[in-house]
Design an enzyme around this catalytic site. Structure first.
Site, PDB file in Angstrom:
ATOM      1  N   SER A  63     -45.401  40.925  -9.381  1.00  0.00           N
ATOM      2  CA  SER A  63     -46.328  42.326 -10.318  1.00  0.00           C
ATOM      3  C   SER A  63     -45.177  42.291 -12.271  1.00  0.00           C
ATOM      4  O   SER A  63     -45.306  43.300 -12.705  1.00  0.00           O
ATOM      5  CB  SER A  63     -45.757  43.510 -10.119  1.00  0.00           C
ATOM      6  OG  SER A  63     -46.165  44.149  -8.789  1.00  0.00           O
ATOM      7  N   LYS A  66     -47.382  42.616 -15.299  1.00  0.00           N
ATOM      8  CA  LYS A  66     -47.851  43.293 -15.417  1.00  0.00           C
ATOM      9  C   LYS A  66     -47.390  44.492 -16.665  1.00  0.00           C
ATOM     10  O   LYS A  66     -47.852  45.061 -17.730  1.00  0.00           O
ATOM     11  CB  LYS A  66     -47.637  45.104 -15.215  1.00  0.00           C
ATOM     12  CG  LYS A  66     -48.374  45.276 -13.193  1.00  0.00           C
ATOM     13  CD  LYS A  66     -48.119  46.092 -12.559  1.00  0.00           C
ATOM     14  CE  LYS A  66     -48.580  46.153 -10.945  1.00  0.00           C
ATOM     15  NZ  LYS A  66     -47.592  45.877 -10.565  1.00  0.00           N
ATOM     16  N   SER A 118     -45.053  50.502 -10.025  1.00  0.00           N
ATOM     17  CA  SER A 118     -45.796  48.731 -10.472  1.00  0.00           C
ATOM     18  C   SER A 118     -47.056  49.395 -10.146  1.00  0.00           C
ATOM     19  O   SER A 118     -47.851  48.776  -8.723  1.00  0.00           O
ATOM     20  CB  SER A 118     -45.386  48.666  -9.809  1.00  0.00           C
ATOM     21  OG  SER A 118     -45.530  46.947  -9.753  1.00  0.00           O
TER      22      SER A 118
END
Length: 408
Positions: A63, A66, A118
């Site tokens: 993640s 991102k 997230s």
């Protein structure tokens, strides 16, 4: 008495042999030993690498992908734009903020959902809004990495970081991406937010930032954590103390607890072992060399303030080469600190222009004088030539006339 004197002399000698700024009770900080697969620590202002372990090894990012999605969103569109959530975003895999199909949310709020909680559904909604599809947005992410940030060991296939064999990065690349993103004030504000109310169509709650160091490590500014089974635990952190901002990246840690403990060691080492040092003020110039015979030395200028992170316990020497590259060196390390811009000093430039103008004017004056001189000689010569021709004509006429009279 003699024994005491010898002991005092030994203490003085030992004291003078310590590195500059290091007291007798201090010890030079040593780089941490990390169990994670890859890591890097850089100075956020200059990009100088302070620590590295397998920093160019390609690994899954999870993640922390991102970070790229978030900064592209903020730079590509107005945060107040309204995004309509698609069915694909609604049913995205992994961590979600439970967006509903057809729900309308501002782009700015989706970036909060992306970076704090997230949300994979938020990532997909952002990608579709900006590029029309996740695939096209991945193309935009790859172009951003190469053309805007200048990293070439990173490739994305989606906006959220779910595993894909062709979706990878390196600790070094992610540090540079985070360095770029943290220069955006809106991005800094978002990733520094601990909690935020969330009033969604299907989920009324609050967003909690998953970055644990934000509230447990002094000076933490952001940025993002991640986890998948394939990637392990990943973490990117920006922290600031004593006028120095550091960015740390750790990839493929075994546990969530381990990655935060190792990041703490990494940041502690950076703040203990290094200090910010200004090399040039904005507009400050540097003269390189003495110049060849008849030539001026090269002059460089710092277009903005130039800083670096230097070891606290070592004397650092600075060198500038013929291209303006600034290099720092200590007994233990050498690193590039930045670039200066080649310039022509204004005073010399003005003098050169003035000298050139004077030379051109002098040349014109000489040509004019030649022309005048030439015209002064040509007129008398032309007159004499004309008079001579008249006289010759008169003589020929007289001879012809005499012959005619004799014949008569």
């Amino acid at each position: 008495m003699l024994r005491c004197l010898c002991i005092c002399i030994m203490i003085m000698l030992l004291g003078t042999s310590l590195p500059r700024g290091l007291r007798a009770e201090e010890s030079i900080p040593q780089p941490p030993e990390l169990q994670s697969e890859a890591a890097i620590l850089i100075d956020a202002r200059s990009g100088a690498v302070l620590f590295g372990k397998n920093a160019t090894e390609r690994l899954y990012p999870a993640s922390i992908t991102k970070i790229v999605t978030g900064i592209i969103a903020l730079e590509s569109a107005d945060p107040e734009e309204i995004v309509t959530v698609s069915k694909e975003a609604r049913y995205e895999d992994g961590t979600r903020v439970y967006l509903a199909e057809g729900e309308q949310v501002t782009l700015g709020n989706l970036v909060y959902a992306l970076m704090l909680n997230s949300g994979n559904d938020a990532a997909t909604a952002i990608a579709e809004h900006i590029s029309g599809s996740k695939a096209l947005f991945a193309d935009k992410m790859n172009a951003f990495a190469k053309e805007t940030v200048g990293v070439f060991d990173t490739q994305f296939t989606n906006p959220h970081g779910l595993p894909d064999p062709a979706h990878y990065t390196t600790a070094s690349d992610m540090a540079k991406i985070a360095q770029y993103a943290m220069r955006n004030e809106r991005f800094r504000e978002i990733v520094a937010t601990d909690k935020m109310p969330w009033n969604g169509k299907e989920w009324q709650s609050q967003l909690d930032n998953h970055n644990k160091l934000l509230t447990t490590y002094e000076g933490t500014l952001g940025v993002k954590n991640g986890y998948t089974q394939a990637a392990g635990n990943t973490l990117v952190i920006a922290a600031q103390r004593g006028g120095m901002e550091l960015i740390g990246v750790i990839l493929k840690a075994s546990t969530n607890k381990a990655i935060y403990a190792e990041m703490t060691k990494l940041l502690d080492y950076g703040f203990a072992a290094f200090e910010p040092r200004q090399l040039f003020a904005a507009g400050e110039t540097y003269k390189y060399g003495t110049g060849a015979e008849g030539e001026s030395p090269r002059m460089f200028v710092a277009e903005e303030e130039l800083w670096t992170a230097a070891p606290k316990h070592e004397i650092a020497d600075m060198q500038v080469d013929a291209l303006g590259s600034v290099t720092m060196s200590t007994p233990s390390r050498t690193w590039t600190a930045g670039m200066l811009t080649l310039q022509t000093p204004p005073a010399e430039s003005a003098q050169a222009v003035e000298a050139g103008s004077e030379a051109a004017g002098a040349a014109e004056d000489i040509e004019e004088e030649k022309a005048v001189a030439a015209s002064g000689w040509e007129l008398p010569i032309a007159g004499a030539w004309l008079l001579m021709n008249i006289m010759l004509g008169a003589i020929a006429y007289m001879k012809l006339r005499k012959r005619a009279m004799r014949g008569a």
